[in-house]
Write an enzyme that holds these catalytic residues in place. Structure first.
Site, mmCIF file in Angstrom:
data_model
loop_
_atom_site.group_PDB
_atom_site.id
_atom_site.type_symbol
_atom_site.label_atom_id
_atom_site.label_comp_id
_atom_site.label_asym_id
_atom_site.label_seq_id
_atom_site.Cartn_x
_atom_site.Cartn_y
_atom_site.Cartn_z
ATOM 1 C CE1 TYR A 103 -4.090 -1.662 -0.381
ATOM 2 C CE2 TYR A 103 -3.056 -3.246 1.093
ATOM 3 C CZ TYR A 103 -4.047 -2.918 0.190
ATOM 4 O OH TYR A 103 -5.005 -3.857 -0.154
ATOM 5 N NE ARG A 125 -0.098 -0.186 -6.236
ATOM 6 C CZ ARG A 125 1.094 -0.823 -6.175
ATOM 7 N NH1 ARG A 125 1.317 -1.746 -5.274
ATOM 8 N NH2 ARG A 125 2.059 -0.509 -7.013
ATOM 9 C CD GLN A 139 -17.378 -1.456 -6.990
ATOM 10 O OE1 GLN A 139 -16.678 -2.462 -7.050
ATOM 11 N NE2 GLN A 139 -18.323 -1.196 -7.883
ATOM 12 C CG ASN A 140 -12.427 3.333 -7.928
ATOM 13 O OD1 ASN A 140 -12.501 2.125 -8.134
ATOM 14 N ND2 ASN A 140 -12.801 4.230 -8.827
ATOM 15 C CG ASP A 172 -8.818 6.488 -6.966
ATOM 16 O OD1 ASP A 172 -9.627 7.438 -6.842
ATOM 17 O OD2 ASP A 172 -8.965 5.587 -7.813
ATOM 18 C CG HIS A 208 -14.303 -1.670 -1.608
ATOM 19 N ND1 HIS A 208 -14.340 -1.982 -2.950
ATOM 20 C CD2 HIS A 208 -15.394 -2.259 -1.051
ATOM 21 C CE1 HIS A 208 -15.412 -2.736 -3.193
ATOM 22 N NE2 HIS A 208 -16.061 -2.903 -2.065
ATOM 23 N N GLY A 232 -18.109 2.242 -14.830
ATOM 24 C CA GLY A 232 -16.832 1.543 -14.790
ATOM 25 C C GLY A 232 -16.741 0.409 -13.808
ATOM 26 C CB THR A 233 -18.478 -1.269 -11.495
ATOM 27 O OG1 THR A 233 -18.585 -2.483 -10.755
ATOM 28 C CG2 THR A 233 -19.859 -0.690 -11.710
ATOM 29 C CB SER A 234 -17.147 -6.225 -13.615
ATOM 30 O OG SER A 234 -16.953 -6.412 -12.215
#
Length: 227
Positions: free
Chosen positions: A54, A57, A87-88, A90, A105, A172-174
């Site tokens: 992390y 990152r 969900q990001n 950043d 998250h 932008g999510t599956s």
């Protein structure tokens, strides 16, 4: 009164800023096995590796910039009461200027005390490297990330936002990562729903699919909403 526009964002909105996702390469995230660096078991097994991961990152995130999709969502605040559920981990939504961001998250640029989850600390740009020996205010710390095998504390407020939406947008999510993928089920029947993704997943009838990457899709969404 402005309509409430609730937007659920995933990795696809940050991909154009150069942020890679752990789904890019078959269970690897930046060449690390995902469960080694993003699970509760992995952290218990090798906290030094998780801290190192992390810290790397965070250094990567410092080089990234918000893209046109992030900025486009900020523009929508002129006409709508906009809430972003992401969900990001950043901070690109915040750096773009979004007023209301809920992180499902966790947040990469924060750590929290191991012995008291309520103590959360924002890291300074000059001190983004942490280790198992890092102590802040007398506490050892861990990444402020929701690992696999842990509960998602922000999910309940996220479902409340989804239920209050006048317009709901997914970007932008599956739609396979739970519990985030379940937010669609909390949207009131009859609420307009838009889904922006260049490779859209199967969606329920009535969802308006915009099969574009995030930056182009947000621009298209803005045109649709204006008309």
């Amino acid at each position: 009164m402005k309509k409430k526009l609730v937007i659920s964002t995933g990795a696809g909105i940050s991909a154009e800023s150069g942020i890679s996702t752990f789904r890019d390469a078959g269970g690897l995230w930046e060449n690390y096995p995902v469960m080694d660096v993003a699970s509760a078991d992995g952290f218990a097994r090798n906290p030094a590796l998780v801290h190192k991961f992390y810290s790397e990152r965070r250094a990567q995130l410092l080089q990234a910039r918000p893209n046109a999709a992030h900025l486009g969502l900020v523009d929508l605040e002129k006409d709508y009461d906009v809430y972003v559920i992401t969900q990001n981990v950043d901070d690109l939504h915040e750096r773009a200027g979004s007023s209301n961001v809920l992180h499902l998250h966790g947040e990469l640029m924060k750590v929290r005390a191991l012995d008291d989850e309520s103590k959360v600390y924002q890291l300074r740009p000059d001190s983004l490297v942490t280790t198992p020996d890092t102590i802040i205010d007398g506490h050892r710390v861990r990444p402020h990330i929701v690992f696999f095998q842990e509960a998602v504390p922000a999910f309940e407020p996220a479902t409340a936002l989804a239920a209050e939406a006048d317009i709901f947008v997914i970007i932008g999510t599956s739609l396979v990562v739970y519990p985030a993928a379940a937010l669609l089920h909390y949207v009131k029947p009859g609420t307009p729903v838009y889904y922006i993704d260049p490779n859209p997943a199967a969606v329920p009838a009535g969802v308006n699919v915009i099969p574009l990457k995030a930056s182009e899709g947000v621009a298209r969404l803005a045109q649709i909403l204006k008309s």
